[in-house]
Motif scaffolding. Structure first.
Motif, short mmCIF file in Angstrom:
data_model
loop_
_atom_site.label_atom_id
_atom_site.label_comp_id
_atom_site.label_asym_id
_atom_site.label_seq_id
_atom_site.Cartn_x
_atom_site.Cartn_y
_atom_site.Cartn_z
N LEU A 1 19.32 23.89 -6.03
CA LEU A 1 18.79 22.61 -6.48
C LEU A 1 17.26 22.91 -6.55
O LEU A 1 16.52 22.26 -7.08
CB LEU A 1 19.08 21.49 -5.44
N GLY A 2 16.97 24.12 -5.69
CA GLY A 2 15.57 24.47 -5.68
C GLY A 2 15.45 25.61 -6.40
O GLY A 2 15.90 25.95 -7.31
N THR B 1 10.43 21.81 -5.92
CA THR B 1 10.01 21.23 -4.74
C THR B 1 11.38 20.30 -4.27
O THR B 1 11.62 19.49 -5.03
CB THR B 1 8.53 20.50 -4.63
N ALA B 2 11.73 20.85 -3.13
CA ALA B 2 12.92 19.79 -2.73
C ALA B 2 12.46 19.25 -1.31
O ALA B 2 11.87 20.15 -0.34
CB ALA B 2 14.15 20.68 -2.59
N VAL B 3 13.17 18.03 -0.84
CA VAL B 3 12.68 17.60 0.49
C VAL B 3 13.89 17.23 0.89
O VAL B 3 14.96 16.62 0.27
CB VAL B 3 11.74 16.21 0.37
N LEU B 4 14.25 17.28 2.25
CA LEU B 4 15.26 17.11 3.03
C LEU B 4 15.00 15.78 3.95
O LEU B 4 13.85 15.73 4.58
CB LEU B 4 15.73 18.17 3.98
N LEU B 5 15.81 14.71 3.82
CA LEU B 5 15.80 13.55 4.57
C LEU B 5 17.12 13.31 5.35
O LEU B 5 18.16 13.51 4.88
CB LEU B 5 15.44 12.26 3.60
N VAL C 1 0.88 -1.32 0.17
CA VAL C 1 0.01 -0.13 -0.05
C VAL C 1 1.00 1.19 -0.01
O VAL C 1 1.44 1.28 0.89
CB VAL C 1 -0.82 0.28 1.25
N PRO C 2 0.87 2.13 -1.21
CA PRO C 2 1.92 3.03 -1.03
C PRO C 2 1.11 4.00 -0.19
O PRO C 2 0.18 4.44 -0.19
CB PRO C 2 1.70 3.65 -2.51
N GLN C 3 2.43 4.61 0.58
CA GLN C 3 1.79 5.71 1.74
C GLN C 3 2.45 6.97 0.98
O GLN C 3 3.59 7.06 0.92
CB GLN C 3 2.28 5.38 2.93
N PRO C 4 1.33 8.01 0.81
CA PRO C 4 2.06 9.48 0.31
C PRO C 4 2.62 10.05 1.36
O PRO C 4 2.27 9.99 2.66
CB PRO C 4 0.60 10.16 0.04
N LEU C 5 3.95 10.70 1.05
CA LEU C 5 4.71 11.51 1.73
C LEU C 5 4.81 12.98 1.19
O LEU C 5 4.31 13.78 2.12
CB LEU C 5 6.19 10.96 1.67
N ALA C 6 4.73 13.01 -0.10
CA ALA C 6 4.89 14.26 -0.50
C ALA C 6 4.66 14.44 -2.09
O ALA C 6 5.44 13.25 -2.75
CB ALA C 6 6.01 15.10 -0.16
N ALA C 7 3.89 15.18 -2.62
CA ALA C 7 3.74 15.21 -4.11
C ALA C 7 4.71 16.11 -4.93
O ALA C 7 5.04 17.24 -4.34
CB ALA C 7 2.15 15.41 -4.36
N ASN C 8 5.10 15.94 -6.15
CA ASN C 8 5.59 16.69 -6.97
C ASN C 8 7.04 17.21 -6.72
O ASN C 8 7.46 18.39 -6.50
CB ASN C 8 4.93 17.99 -7.16
N VAL C 9 7.53 16.26 -5.90
CA VAL C 9 9.12 16.38 -5.41
C VAL C 9 10.07 16.42 -6.44
O VAL C 9 10.10 15.38 -6.99
CB VAL C 9 9.40 15.68 -4.27
N ASP C 10 10.85 17.40 -6.96
CA ASP C 10 11.68 17.34 -7.82
C ASP C 10 13.19 16.59 -7.36
O ASP C 10 13.94 16.09 -8.25
CB ASP C 10 12.17 18.75 -8.49
N VAL C 11 13.62 16.97 -6.33
CA VAL C 11 14.87 16.55 -5.79
C VAL C 11 14.70 16.09 -4.16
O VAL C 11 13.88 16.90 -3.58
CB VAL C 11 15.94 17.66 -6.17
N GLY D 1 10.23 31.55 -4.52
CA GLY D 1 8.93 30.49 -4.79
C GLY D 1 9.33 29.22 -4.54
O GLY D 1 8.34 28.42 -4.71
N GLY D 2 10.69 28.85 -4.35
CA GLY D 2 11.13 27.55 -4.36
C GLY D 2 10.41 26.80 -2.95
O GLY D 2 10.12 27.66 -2.11
N ILE D 3 9.96 25.58 -3.19
CA ILE D 3 9.46 24.84 -2.01
C ILE D 3 10.24 24.11 -1.46
O ILE D 3 10.96 23.03 -2.13
CB ILE D 3 8.01 24.21 -2.59
N TRP D 4 10.54 24.03 -0.01
CA TRP D 4 11.37 22.86 0.92
C TRP D 4 10.55 22.39 1.79
O TRP D 4 9.79 22.99 2.53
CB TRP D 4 12.43 24.05 1.27
N ILE D 5 10.75 20.90 1.99
CA ILE D 5 9.96 20.33 2.87
C ILE D 5 11.14 19.67 3.73
O ILE D 5 11.96 19.05 3.40
CB ILE D 5 9.15 19.11 2.15
#
Ligand SMILES: Nc1nc2c(ncn2[C@@H]2O[C@H](COP(=O)(O)OP(=O)(O)OP(=O)(O)O)[C@@H](O)[C@H]2O)c(=O)[nH]1
Ligand SMILES: [Mg+2]
Ligand SMILES: [Zn+2]
Length: 281
Positions: free
Chosen positions: A126-127, A132-136, A42-52, A181-185
């Motif tokens: 990168l953003g 949209t960039a996400v930090l892990l 079951v795929p569990q959504p974390l974030a949509a439209n993440v580029d990097v 306007g860049g999005i960072w998660i």
């Protein structure tokens, strides 16, 4: 989180405070999901439209390859470009060594330090507008500090513990829009992320590996270390620590039950749909 939507702004006269309604959700280009381990996918959504996806690891602690692999897999499954950021470069005598170790594993590697400012521009690039960039990365590697330094957020950060574990300061995903306007998660360390994603978690297992080791000496293979006779864990581990172990085990089994229930619901729904379709054919 991360969806692009078409909104209709209500006039001041109607809503007063500029409220809006979502009319449309744009098709998602990428979707950061976790396919839970095991048969039930079951795929569990974390974030949509993440580029990097920026996977952070500190230069001054050992690179945990298994963990890195897990993040890389998460990004690969979502079709998201991975970049490794080696943080806290100011703390090591030879930054080139730390970077080379990461390069042996991964795709693109950027060395950063919020103290000296090195690498911040490169990560920021990168953003940017429309991206949209996400930090892990594990707790304490400096994800929130990086965002604070890079795009001027004011998130809480905390000194890591003496044993180099983080303090799990960030407790949930949070989305920020930079001035350009860049999005960072920002995301929490693996522990919270894993609780949300699924129950298997290298961080937590490590935190209780003394118990795992002792369990091998319990009289019963399936000893729960509650009141079974011949329990080696209860003999050696303090009641407080054992209590937090049990709490964690309970959380995990609850998460697993929820997951199983969701899978059954989805399967049932699919079966009903299939039946309805057969009738209409
Ligand atoms: N020396 C040094 N310390 C840093 C650097 N970046 C962050 N730190 C320190 O590392 C500690 C943890 O930083 P955080 O930004 O809270 O880490 P995090 O990854 O957000 O942690 P969680 O929110 O728990 O997942 C803080 O004490 C920071 O000051 C850096 O480049 N150099
Ligand atoms: Mg944080
Ligand atoms: Zn036991």
């Amino acid at each position: 989180m991360g969806d692009w939507v078409v909104v209709e702004r209500w006039s001041e006269a109607v809503a007063g405070n500029g409220a809006a309604i979502i009319r449309e959700i744009e098709p998602r280009t990428t979707f950061l999901v976790r396919k839970a381990a095991g048969e039930a996918v079951v795929p569990q959504p974390l974030a949509a439209n993440v580029d990097v996806g920026i996977i952070m690891t500190s230069a001054n602690t050992d690179l945990v390859l298994a963990r890195l692999d897990r993040y890389l897999g998460l990004l690969r499954d979502g079709g998201i470009e991975p970049v490794i950021a080696v943080s806290k470069l100011d703390l090591v005598a030879d930054p080139a060594v730390a970077i080379a170790r990461a390069e042996a594993v991964g795709p693109r590697v950027i060395g950063v330090s919020t103290h000296t400012g090195v690498g911040l521009d490169e990560v920021r690039s990168l953003g940017g507008p429309g991206r949209t960039a996400v930090l892990l990365g594990s707790s304490g590697v400096g994800k929130s500090s990086l965002l604070n330094a890079m795009i001027g957020t004011q998130q809480v950060t905390r000194e890591i513990r003496a044993d180099e574990r983080g303090r799990h300061t960030t407790t949930r995903r949070e989305l920020f829009v930079a001035r350009d306007g860049g999005i960072w998660i920002d995301t929490p360390g693996m522990r919270e992320l894993a609780q949300w994603l699924d129950e298997d978690d290298p961080d937590q297992e490590q935190a209780f590996d003394d118990i795992a080791e002792l369990a091998a000496q319990c009289r019963f293979n399936d000893c729960q270390h509650v009141k079974e006779p011949g329990c080696a864990v209860r003999d050696a581990i303090s009641p407080e620590r054992l209590a937090s172990f049990h709490k964690l085990a309970a959380e995990r089994s609850l998460a697993a039950q929820r997951q199983a229930q969701k899978t059954r619901q989805l399967a049932a729904r699919a079966a009903v749909k299939a039946k309805a379709k057969r009738r209409s054919d």
